[in-house]
Design a protein around this motif. Structure first.
Motif, mmCIF file in Angstrom:
data_model
loop_
_atom_site.group_PDB
_atom_site.id
_atom_site.type_symbol
_atom_site.label_atom_id
_atom_site.label_comp_id
_atom_site.label_asym_id
_atom_site.label_seq_id
_atom_site.Cartn_x
_atom_site.Cartn_y
_atom_site.Cartn_z
ATOM 1 N N ARG A 41 0.819 -1.179 -0.066
ATOM 2 C CA ARG A 41 -0.128 0.111 -0.146
ATOM 3 C C ARG A 41 0.770 1.217 -0.043
ATOM 4 N N CYS A 42 1.943 1.283 0.225
ATOM 5 C CA CYS A 42 3.044 2.460 0.577
ATOM 6 C C CYS A 42 3.124 2.716 -0.816
ATOM 7 N N LEU A 43 3.166 4.358 -0.990
ATOM 8 C CA LEU A 43 3.382 5.051 -2.133
ATOM 9 C C LEU A 43 4.964 5.374 -2.313
ATOM 10 N N GLN A 44 5.728 4.781 -1.499
ATOM 11 C CA GLN A 44 7.256 5.159 -1.668
ATOM 12 C C GLN A 44 7.488 6.627 -2.062
ATOM 13 N N CYS A 45 7.077 7.535 -1.174
ATOM 14 C CA CYS A 45 7.045 8.815 -1.403
ATOM 15 C C CYS A 45 8.554 9.160 -1.300
ATOM 16 N N SER A 46 9.057 10.477 -2.067
ATOM 17 C CA SER A 46 10.382 10.842 -1.935
ATOM 18 C C SER A 46 10.305 12.498 -2.257
ATOM 19 N N PRO A 47 10.431 13.230 -1.207
ATOM 20 C CA PRO A 47 10.870 12.873 -0.128
ATOM 21 C C PRO A 47 9.617 12.312 0.885
ATOM 22 N N ALA A 48 10.189 11.578 1.945
ATOM 23 C CA ALA A 48 9.184 10.738 2.611
ATOM 24 C C ALA A 48 8.685 11.341 4.168
ATOM 25 N N PRO A 49 7.515 12.003 4.157
ATOM 26 C CA PRO A 49 7.331 12.617 5.338
ATOM 27 C C PRO A 49 7.251 11.757 6.655
ATOM 28 N N CYS A 50 7.136 10.444 6.475
ATOM 29 C CA CYS A 50 6.930 9.531 7.656
ATOM 30 C C CYS A 50 8.364 9.372 8.047
ATOM 31 N N THR A 51 9.459 9.420 7.224
ATOM 32 C CA THR A 51 10.797 9.703 7.925
ATOM 33 C C THR A 51 11.039 10.817 8.650
ATOM 34 N N ASP A 59 14.468 5.327 7.764
ATOM 35 C CA ASP A 59 14.146 5.240 5.985
ATOM 36 C C ASP A 59 12.938 4.286 6.095
ATOM 37 N N VAL A 60 11.851 4.790 6.387
ATOM 38 C CA VAL A 60 10.674 4.255 6.232
ATOM 39 C C VAL A 60 10.427 3.515 4.908
ATOM 40 N N PRO A 61 10.172 4.231 3.805
ATOM 41 C CA PRO A 61 10.045 3.605 2.493
ATOM 42 C C PRO A 61 11.068 2.789 2.268
ATOM 43 N N GLY A 62 12.177 2.922 2.641
ATOM 44 C CA GLY A 62 13.474 2.046 2.369
ATOM 45 C C GLY A 62 13.221 0.733 2.950
ATOM 46 N N PHE A 63 12.907 0.643 4.253
ATOM 47 C CA PHE A 63 12.828 -0.819 4.700
ATOM 48 C C PHE A 63 11.256 -1.631 4.168
ATOM 49 N N ILE A 64 10.334 -0.604 3.961
ATOM 50 C CA ILE A 64 9.164 -1.063 3.342
ATOM 51 C C ILE A 64 9.454 -1.938 1.962
ATOM 52 N N ARG A 65 10.299 -1.053 1.297
ATOM 53 C CA ARG A 65 10.509 -1.404 -0.248
ATOM 54 C C ARG A 65 11.255 -2.591 0.138
ATOM 55 N N ALA A 107 1.424 9.720 11.482
ATOM 56 C CA ALA A 107 0.707 11.071 11.676
ATOM 57 C C ALA A 107 0.596 11.737 10.281
ATOM 58 N N VAL A 108 1.880 11.482 9.742
ATOM 59 C CA VAL A 108 2.338 12.443 8.351
ATOM 60 C C VAL A 108 2.116 11.607 7.222
ATOM 61 N N CYS A 109 1.974 10.402 7.289
ATOM 62 C CA CYS A 109 1.833 9.470 6.279
ATOM 63 C C CYS A 109 0.804 10.019 5.322
ATOM 64 N N VAL A 110 1.434 9.995 3.975
ATOM 65 C CA VAL A 110 0.366 10.365 2.833
ATOM 66 C C VAL A 110 -0.690 9.772 2.534
ATOM 67 N N MET A 111 -0.491 8.599 2.703
ATOM 68 C CA MET A 111 -1.670 7.545 2.698
ATOM 69 C C MET A 111 -2.907 7.933 3.495
ATOM 70 N N GLY A 112 -2.472 8.540 4.569
ATOM 71 C CA GLY A 112 -3.289 9.014 5.951
ATOM 72 C C GLY A 112 -4.304 10.229 5.236
ATOM 73 N N PRO A 117 -3.430 5.740 7.270
ATOM 74 C CA PRO A 117 -1.996 5.628 7.036
ATOM 75 C C PRO A 117 -1.330 4.088 6.982
ATOM 76 N N ILE A 118 -0.239 4.228 6.411
ATOM 77 C CA ILE A 118 0.426 2.694 6.433
ATOM 78 C C ILE A 118 0.890 2.313 7.873
ATOM 79 N N ASN A 119 0.705 1.074 8.130
ATOM 80 C CA ASN A 119 0.887 0.626 9.495
ATOM 81 C C ASN A 119 2.260 0.428 9.733
ATOM 82 N N ILE A 120 2.940 1.743 9.909
ATOM 83 C CA ILE A 120 4.407 1.224 10.013
ATOM 84 C C ILE A 120 4.926 0.699 11.318
ATOM 85 N N GLY A 121 4.220 1.015 12.356
ATOM 86 C CA GLY A 121 4.735 0.465 13.840
ATOM 87 C C GLY A 121 4.567 -1.228 13.519
HETATM 88 FE FE1 SF4 Z 1 4.672 7.803 1.789
HETATM 89 FE FE2 SF4 Z 1 3.432 6.839 3.980
HETATM 90 FE FE3 SF4 Z 1 4.773 5.129 2.418
HETATM 91 FE FE4 SF4 Z 1 5.722 7.097 4.025
HETATM 92 S S1 SF4 Z 1 4.802 5.129 4.684
HETATM 93 S S2 SF4 Z 1 6.690 6.501 2.088
HETATM 94 S S3 SF4 Z 1 4.312 8.488 3.956
HETATM 95 S S4 SF4 Z 1 3.026 6.243 1.654
#
Ligand code: SF4
Ligand code: FAD
Ligand code: SF4
Length: 476
Positions: A41-51, A59-65, A107-112, A117-121
């Motif tokens: 589901r992650c959009l791989q934003c660059s720059p990434a607000p989640c980071t 590097d959240v998108p980095g580990f998700i990738r 809180a700042v994930c673009v998907m939100g 938002p992506i379930n980063i935790g």
């Molecule tokens: Fe974008 Fe959210 Fe993915 Fe971060 S976790 S890269 S803000 S979609």
């Protein structure tokens, strides 16, 4: 074009009836398949607000990738994701479970903005748990350890909470000889004595501590700096010192009846249950008796932990808070779990008196009703005013969870250390106090904060200590 998947992949949870029978972990976490599905589901934003939203800038998108790139090879996926996370955070099994993600990375994930938002935790927790289960973290550590070049300088770390543990790990990775001095009989700080097993299994902390020992860190428990050893003695023996003593002294209420039996600070209550395993009395020595009705005063993480613990000990539990629901400070997940588990909430009630029975035991609490105003205070919370109207709620036990402050002991033995009027230690941009070679971080410099902020401080202080020791070496 990529399709947006607005809903999160849910993580399985233990059913409520089962939860209330014991202290087993509530959230069961993702499997690899579910984690990859969520990662997609992650959009791989660059720059990434989640980071940017993460206090240690993972590097959240980095580990998700790494998870989704290697979906056909789970071990490779997790190893590479773990490497990305470890670059900023050595305790992901803990932060993935307890970070207030909804106020930070998520809180700042673009998907939100378009859905959940992506379930980063939970993804971070998955990586850490899977790596441990398969021995991947062990192998990664073995790759790092032989490359460490041992140094002669010795560093003392006071306090084995997240700040001290992180500082120690970072310094050990740099080759310094590190000894942690911990007052309690178990290392971990609030992670072991405060946060209950159903939220953060003790096994998770023990595994993290094993990693630290493998890095060569010595941990001395039952060692109270200021009593067992003086600060001056430490300064004589060690080249630098880190203070990570937290903020473990509970704030109490100065109202009539405070000395009645059956009134606990949340700290004492949780320590008895978590650390001394009072729920297993008489198998363990420490008893705890909560009776039928428990009132918890406060609405932070500590209050939720105390309330949910009391539910598991069989009581009816009410949380009484002087403000409204919108100003509850506990993590959203904890509040939701507390409600599911039958904890009741009473808002706009301010305690004014504890009422006792003929044996000196609490039997009720008198509250004054508060009224909210539109105006907000400096912290953004709605101001409240007393109404003069009171209400009495029955209670066999009262648990006070209105905050904590720093311990006086260290400051008594180190009167020259600069601190504010609440005893919160002052540090410069390198985390050094006004005493050369003495650094500090975590709740000791912030009052009450969070696990990840304490870890971020520990990491920053380790860099400051390294710089200090290198300069000292050059000038000697
Ligand atoms: Fe974008 Fe959210 Fe993915 Fe971060 S976790 S890269 S803000 S979609
Ligand atoms: P601590 O974790 O307090 O550790 C300090 C250590 O120093 C302790 O082990 C103490 O025994 C030791 N010590 C103190 N004095 C001495 C001395 N003189 N000599 C030797 N050792 C000493 N944060 C979150 O992010 N998420 C949560 O969900 C969350 N829930 C919480 C629930 C509870 C019940 C509590 C109490 C706090 C919670 N927090 C949470 C806050 C978080 O736990 C703290 O911000 C964090 O633990 C601070 O880390 P620290 O290392 O600075 O201090
Ligand atoms: Fe989010 Fe905490 Fe992980 Fe940072 S450490 S990415 S804030 S869960």
């Amino acid at each position: 074009m990529m399709t947006l998947i607005k809903e999160r992949v849910p993580t399985p949870e233990r059913p409520v009836e089962e939860r209330l029978k014991g202290f087993m972990e509530v959230n069961l976490g993702y499997t690899f398949e579910l984690a990859v599905k969520e990662a997609e589901r992650c959009l791989q934003c660059s720059p990434a607000p989640c980071t940017q939203g993460c206090p240690v800038h993972i590097d959240v998108p980095g580990f998700i990738r790494k998870l989704r790139e290697n979906r056909d090879n789970p071990e490779k996926a997790v190893k590479e994701a773990l490497e990305v996370i470890w670059a900023c955070n050595t305790l992901p099994a803990i932060t993935g479970r307890v970070c207030p993600q909804e106020d930070q990375c998520e809180a700042v994930c673009v998907m939100g903005k378009v859905g959940e938002p992506i379930n980063i935790g939970k993804l971070e927790r998955f990586v850490a748990d899977y790596a441990r289960e398969k021995g991947i973290d062990e192998k990664l550590l073995q790759e790092i350890t032989p490359k460490i070049e041992k140094k002669k300088e010795k560093v003392a770390v006071i306090g084995a909470g997240p700040a001290g543990l992180t500082c120690a790990a970072e310094l050990a990775k740099e080759g310094y000889q590190v000894t942690i001095f911990e007052a309690l009989h178990k290392p971990g700080g609030v992670l072991v004595y405060g946060i209950p097993e159903f939220r953060l299994p003790k096994e998770t902390i023990e595994k993290e501590l094993e990693k630290l020992k493998k890095l060569g860190v010595e941990i001395k428990t039952d060692y109270v700096v200021g009593r067992t050893v003086t600060f001056d003695e430490l300064l004589e023996e060690y080249d630098a010192v880190f203070i990570g003593t937290g903020a473990g002294t509970p704030k109490l209420l100065n109202i009539p009846g405070i000395n009645l039996n059956g009134i606990y600070s949340a700290n004492e209550f949780l320590t008895r249950v978590n650390l001394m395993k009072a729920y297993a009395f008489p198998e363990y020595e420490t008893p705890i008796k909560v009776g039928k009705k428990v009132i918890v005063i406060g609405a932070g993480n500590t209050a939720m932990d105390a309330a949910r613990t009391a539910r598991r000990l069989g009581a009816e539990v009410t949380i009484a808070y002087r403000r409204g629901e919108e100003d509850v400070t506990a993590r959203v997940e904890e509040v939701a779990h507390a409600k599911e588990e039958g904890v009741k909430f009473e808002f706009f009630l301010n305690p004014v008196e504890f009422i006792g029975d003929e044996n000196g035991r609490v039997k009720a609490v008198k509250f004054e009703k508060m009224r909210p105003l539109e105006e907000r205070d400096a912290r953004g919370k709605r101001k409240i005013v007393p109404t003069g109207e009171t209400v009495v709620l029955e209670a066999d036990t009262v648990i006070i969870a209105i905050g904590k402050t720093t311990s006086k002991l260290l400051r008594m033995t180190l009167p020259q250390i600069e601190a504010d009027e609440h005893g919160v230690i002052k540090v410069n941009e390198n985390m050094m106090t006004n005493i050369p070679g003495v650094f500090a971080g975590g709740d000791a410099i912030r009052g009450e904060a969070t696990v990840i902020l304490a870890m971020g401080d520990g990491r920053k202080a380790a860099k400051g200590i390294k710089q200090y020791l290198e300069e000292k070496r050059k000038s000697s």
